[in-house]
Design a protein around this motif. Structure first.
Motif, short mmCIF file in Angstrom:
data_model
loop_
_atom_site.label_atom_id
_atom_site.label_comp_id
_atom_site.label_asym_id
_atom_site.label_seq_id
_atom_site.Cartn_x
_atom_site.Cartn_y
_atom_site.Cartn_z
N VAL A 101 -5.76 23.44 10.55
CA VAL A 101 -4.53 22.69 10.37
C VAL A 101 -4.66 21.69 9.22
O VAL A 101 -5.66 20.96 9.13
CB VAL A 101 -4.16 21.93 11.66
CG1 VAL A 101 -2.92 21.07 11.45
CG2 VAL A 101 -3.94 22.91 12.81
N PHE A 102 -3.65 21.67 8.36
CA PHE A 102 -3.49 20.65 7.32
C PHE A 102 -2.16 19.97 7.61
O PHE A 102 -1.10 20.59 7.49
CB PHE A 102 -3.50 21.28 5.93
CG PHE A 102 -4.79 21.96 5.58
CD1 PHE A 102 -5.73 21.32 4.79
CD2 PHE A 102 -5.05 23.25 6.03
CE1 PHE A 102 -6.92 21.95 4.46
CE2 PHE A 102 -6.24 23.88 5.71
CZ PHE A 102 -7.18 23.23 4.92
N ASP A 103 -2.18 18.71 7.98
CA ASP A 103 -0.97 18.03 8.45
C ASP A 103 -0.82 16.69 7.74
O ASP A 103 -1.74 15.86 7.74
CB ASP A 103 -1.05 17.82 9.96
CG ASP A 103 0.26 17.36 10.57
OD1 ASP A 103 1.22 17.12 9.81
OD2 ASP A 103 0.33 17.24 11.81
N GLY A 104 0.35 16.48 7.14
CA GLY A 104 0.66 15.19 6.56
C GLY A 104 0.06 14.92 5.20
O GLY A 104 0.05 13.77 4.74
N LEU A 105 -0.40 15.95 4.51
CA LEU A 105 -0.99 15.77 3.17
C LEU A 105 0.10 15.83 2.10
O LEU A 105 1.25 16.18 2.37
CB LEU A 105 -2.03 16.86 2.90
CG LEU A 105 -3.17 17.00 3.92
CD1 LEU A 105 -4.12 18.10 3.48
CD2 LEU A 105 -3.91 15.68 4.10
N ARG A 106 -0.28 15.51 0.88
CA ARG A 106 0.64 15.69 -0.25
C ARG A 106 0.89 17.17 -0.45
O ARG A 106 2.03 17.62 -0.58
CB ARG A 106 0.06 15.06 -1.51
CG ARG A 106 0.94 15.26 -2.76
CD ARG A 106 0.26 14.65 -3.98
NE ARG A 106 1.01 14.94 -5.19
CZ ARG A 106 1.98 14.18 -5.68
NH1 ARG A 106 2.32 13.06 -5.04
NH2 ARG A 106 2.61 14.52 -6.79
N ASN A 107 -0.17 17.97 -0.53
CA ASN A 107 -0.12 19.43 -0.60
C ASN A 107 -1.20 19.99 0.31
O ASN A 107 -2.22 19.33 0.56
CB ASN A 107 -0.37 19.96 -2.02
CG ASN A 107 0.44 19.26 -3.08
OD1 ASN A 107 -0.07 18.40 -3.80
ND2 ASN A 107 1.72 19.62 -3.20
N CYS A 108 -1.02 21.20 0.76
CA CYS A 108 -2.08 21.90 1.51
C CYS A 108 -2.97 22.70 0.58
O CYS A 108 -4.18 22.76 0.77
CB CYS A 108 -1.48 22.81 2.56
SG CYS A 108 -0.62 21.93 3.88
N VAL A 109 -2.36 23.34 -0.42
CA VAL A 109 -3.10 24.21 -1.36
C VAL A 109 -2.59 23.95 -2.76
O VAL A 109 -1.38 23.99 -2.99
CB VAL A 109 -2.93 25.70 -1.00
CG1 VAL A 109 -3.70 26.57 -1.98
CG2 VAL A 109 -3.34 25.99 0.43
N VAL A 110 -3.49 23.70 -3.69
CA VAL A 110 -3.13 23.56 -5.10
C VAL A 110 -3.99 24.52 -5.91
O VAL A 110 -5.22 24.37 -5.98
CB VAL A 110 -3.34 22.11 -5.61
CG1 VAL A 110 -3.06 22.04 -7.11
CG2 VAL A 110 -2.43 21.15 -4.86
N LEU A 111 -3.34 25.52 -6.50
CA LEU A 111 -4.03 26.52 -7.33
C LEU A 111 -3.46 26.48 -8.74
O LEU A 111 -3.30 27.51 -9.39
CB LEU A 111 -3.89 27.91 -6.71
CG LEU A 111 -4.43 28.07 -5.29
CD1 LEU A 111 -4.25 29.50 -4.79
CD2 LEU A 111 -5.90 27.67 -5.20
#
Length: 706
Positions: A101-111
């Protein structure tokens, strides 16, 4: 939905098998990980402090590495410093069924500016910006088997500025809108509401974003603007489920130039704009607008729209808005109970841009209806249309051999420039269980439907009678060669039973190249794969069982409900009645976790190598199963999860060499769960064994074409 595996997917599988077995390039990440990168490498699972952190993985991952993410809540974005290569991908993958789980971040994935990266199986919630960034020329990346919910941003997945050859595969999308006020300024379309939610678009694609594949995804409710907003060319949208009740499902509105060569196939489009009054987080215009589209294509050229089902929305619109629309091919779709089933519109400029050269053929348009008594902005009645062709600027268009069934009184306006004249029919297509189709969107044909074998050939061969791998046709714009992202179309000649694969299409001279030597005669009809004497009308080809060729082996079949269960993991099981299943029943195993299994005794009456195939009844709560025979895995896992319920037939499980006759143990094990599936249950309707001196007909009922 049937997913065709690309070369990229095959590469992933090869690397996965080799690396895990040898421990080379296999690393472990945990939300509490603290180990140096070198100590996080192991063929056996690591967790906690023995694993590395996402930050460490981002800094150190190299081409060929597989990073297994253990379950937990992560507070760091996946943002690798390095790219993979065509033969050595970098893969971030959840370990087995653990929830990452990735919750409340600016982005989860940056490619951003990255290539050949795979992200597999994450849960991404409540980002302040885009869930995934695929910008600035990023290419050959794959985002798959993941769940994305709520982004307080315009873009959910951002695909901008030259991103190309990326794959968005088998993901689930959902937006939200929190109602905190009823702030509305009548007539003021620029007013800003205090309600919050998002994203506006689940996927946003700019004009120079091309050759991407969007496949097998579930685009749920909550996009404040459009489930997908694309201004791009040469992209493939197929086998997705769209159900954005707040606004538009698929918006393809050109920006600074026309859009070319997009393929929209085998999707299900549901309920676009049905709850537009609940779009509290959109603009006042969004809340007041009465027309939200299942699809809107503005300024499209050489667009292929085929094998789709549209139901419960406002309309499907093809328009020359902003740029001239040219040479689109719209065929074998089913439009059911939309307010306007199909709308050809020459735009709003004065004079309007031309809308020319469209071929609209073999479609079903049925029961258009203003189902919620919607009125326009001035309180006037909105009329239902089966088809509406507006403006005299539309010319040279062919609306041919469709079934336009206005059983609910929908108007039929074909315009004055239809080159086919009155060649359409108006009869009941005889859908299966029509009373339920508005919810499950099957809309397949009954065995006695007048749509069966009623379709027209898409084109004919213009080359002289001959043989080879290259021939010319009257109109090649119905087909495409895969764009290097997927396999080219399968086509089938008139009077022949075996489809052949297209490898290249030259539109300038209508020249088609196929993968194998074949024979033809001048004037021979061509269609996508069909059963019977001619293709059917509508999105679903009705397949009938074909008798084996003389001298060919006859398949031996085993009914799932008749098989003897000799062991299981202890879950409930039952034989479920279903009129469309083989013999009216199928076997249902109520698995609830990975590793659950059931084993049958199967009596084999013929020794030797045999092809094994499976029929099952799909559902949104199905798992992924692996067959083993006497302890040996056979073929690849089969994902039984589909948004719609329908019979899926002849899924090849692989070959097995039976050394002798006798009893063998067929074990089906739940090995995975699609991120969009609600459960792990699986079904065995029919097992089919065919001796290896013949090839069984491989048929699947999909949301369109195979």
């Amino acid at each position: 939905m049937k997913v065709n595996f690309t070369s990229l997917t095959i590469t992933i599988l090869i690397l996965f098998t080799y690396n895990l077995a040898n421990g080379q390039g296999v690393y472990w990440v945990d939300n509490n990980g603290s180990s140096p990168w070198s100590q996080a490498q192991n063929s056996a699972p690591l967790s906690g402090g023995a694993a590395a952190s996402i930050s460490t993985a981002n800094a150190n991952a190299q081409p060929g590495d597989i990073i297994y993410m253990r379950g937990g809540d992560y507070n760091t974005t996946i943002r690798p410093n390095n790219s993979g290569t065509s033969g050595s991908l970098i893969t971030f993958q959840r370990y087995q069924g653990e929830k990452v789980v990735f919750d409340g971040l600016r982005n989860c994935v940056v490619l951003d500016k990255k290539d050949y990266i795979v992200v597999d199986g994450i849960y991404c919630y409540r980002t302040s910006k885009a869930w995934v960034v695929l910008d600035n020329g990023s290419s050959n990346n794959t985002i798959k088997n993941s769940v994305f919910e709520t982004a307080y941003n315009w873009d959910g997945i951002s695909m901008r500025d030259g991103t190309t050859r990326n794959t968005i595969l088998n993901n689930s999308f959902l937006g939200t809108c929190s109602r905190t006020s009823d702030f509305v300024v009548p007539g003021n379309v620029s007013a800003v509401d205090t309600n919050s939610g998002g994203p506006a678009d689940f996927i946003y694609m700019t004009p120079n974003t091309s050759y991407n594949l969007i496949e097998g995804n579930d685009f749920g409710n909550g996009a404040l603007h459009q489930a997908i907003m694309s201004k791009a060319s040469y992209n493939i949208y197929r086998s997705n489920i769209f159900q954005n009740k707040l606004h538009t499902n698929l918006g393809m509105m050109t920006g600074l130039s026309p859009m070319f060569g997009n393929v929209i196939e085998s999707n299900v489009f549901l309920d676009a704009g049905k709850d537009y009054l609940l779009n509290y987080c959109g603009s006042v215009r969004d809340k007041r607008a009465r027309y939200h589209n299942q699809i809107v294509v503005g300024g499209g050229r050489n667009t292929i729209i085929r094998g789709n089902v549209f139901t419960g929305g406002v309309n499907v619109e093809n328009t020359s808005l902003r740029f001239e629309a040219l040479d689109n091919r719209v065929y074998n779709n089913t439009h059911y109970r939309n307010i306007i089933n199909y709308f050809m519109y020459a735009g709003i400029t004065n004079p309007p841009y031309d809308y020319n050269g469209e071929v609209f053929i073999n479609n079903i348009l049925a029961k258009a209806e203003n189902f919620d008594n919607r009125v326009d902005e001035n309180g006037g009645t909105i009329f239902a249309y089966e088809i509406k062709v507006d403006w005299d600027a539309t010319s040279g268009n062919s609306i041919c051999n469709n079934n336009i069934w206005n059983a609910n009184g929908g108007q039929i306006v074909l315009g004055s420039n239809n080159t086919c004249g009155n060649s359409n029919m108006n009869i009941d297509p005889k859908f299966v269980n029509e009373a339920a189709v508005a919810s499950d969107s099957v809309l397949r044909l009954q065995a006695f439907s007048p749509m069966i074998d009623a379709g027209s050939w898409l084109t004919t061969i213009t080359s002289s009678t001959g043989s080879g791998t290259v021939f010319q046709v009257d109109d090649a714009k119905f087909f495409f060669g895969g764009y290097g992202m997927v396999e080219g179309d399968l086509i089938q000649f008139e009077g022949q039973n075996t489809p052949i694969r297209i490898t290249d299409v030259s539109y300038s001279d209508n020249r088609i190249t196929v993968s194998q030597n074949t024979s033809w005669t001048n004037g021979l009809g061509i269609a996508l794969p069909y059963s019977g004497n001619k293709p059917d009308i509508g999105a679903h080809e009705y397949y009938v069982a074909r008798l084996p060729e003389p001298g060919a082996a006859i398949p031996i079949t085993y009914e799932g409900e008749d098989l003897l269960v000799v062991s299981s993991s202890g879950d409930d099981m039952l034989n479920s009645n279903n009129a469309e299943a083989s013999n009216g029943q199928y076997f249902l195993y109520k698995s609830d976790t990975i590793g659950d299994y059931v084993t049958f005794n199967v009596t084999i009456a013929q020794a030797g190598e045999q092809m094994i195939s499976l029929d099952f009844w799909s559902h949104i709560s199905r798992g992924t199963i692996q067959l083993s025979i006497d302890g040996t895995n056979v073929g690849s896992p089969v994902d039984q999860n589909r948004r719609s319920q329908f019979l899926v037939t002849d899924i090849d499980l692989g070959y097995y060499n039976f050394p002798s006759t006798g009893i063998y143990q067929f074990k089906f094990t739940n090995v995975a769960r699609n991120a969009s599936s609600g459960n792990h249950k699986f079904v065995i309707d029919l097992i089919r064994l065919t001796a290896n001196d013949t090839t069984p007909v491989n048929i699947i009922f999909t949301n369109g074409f195979e």
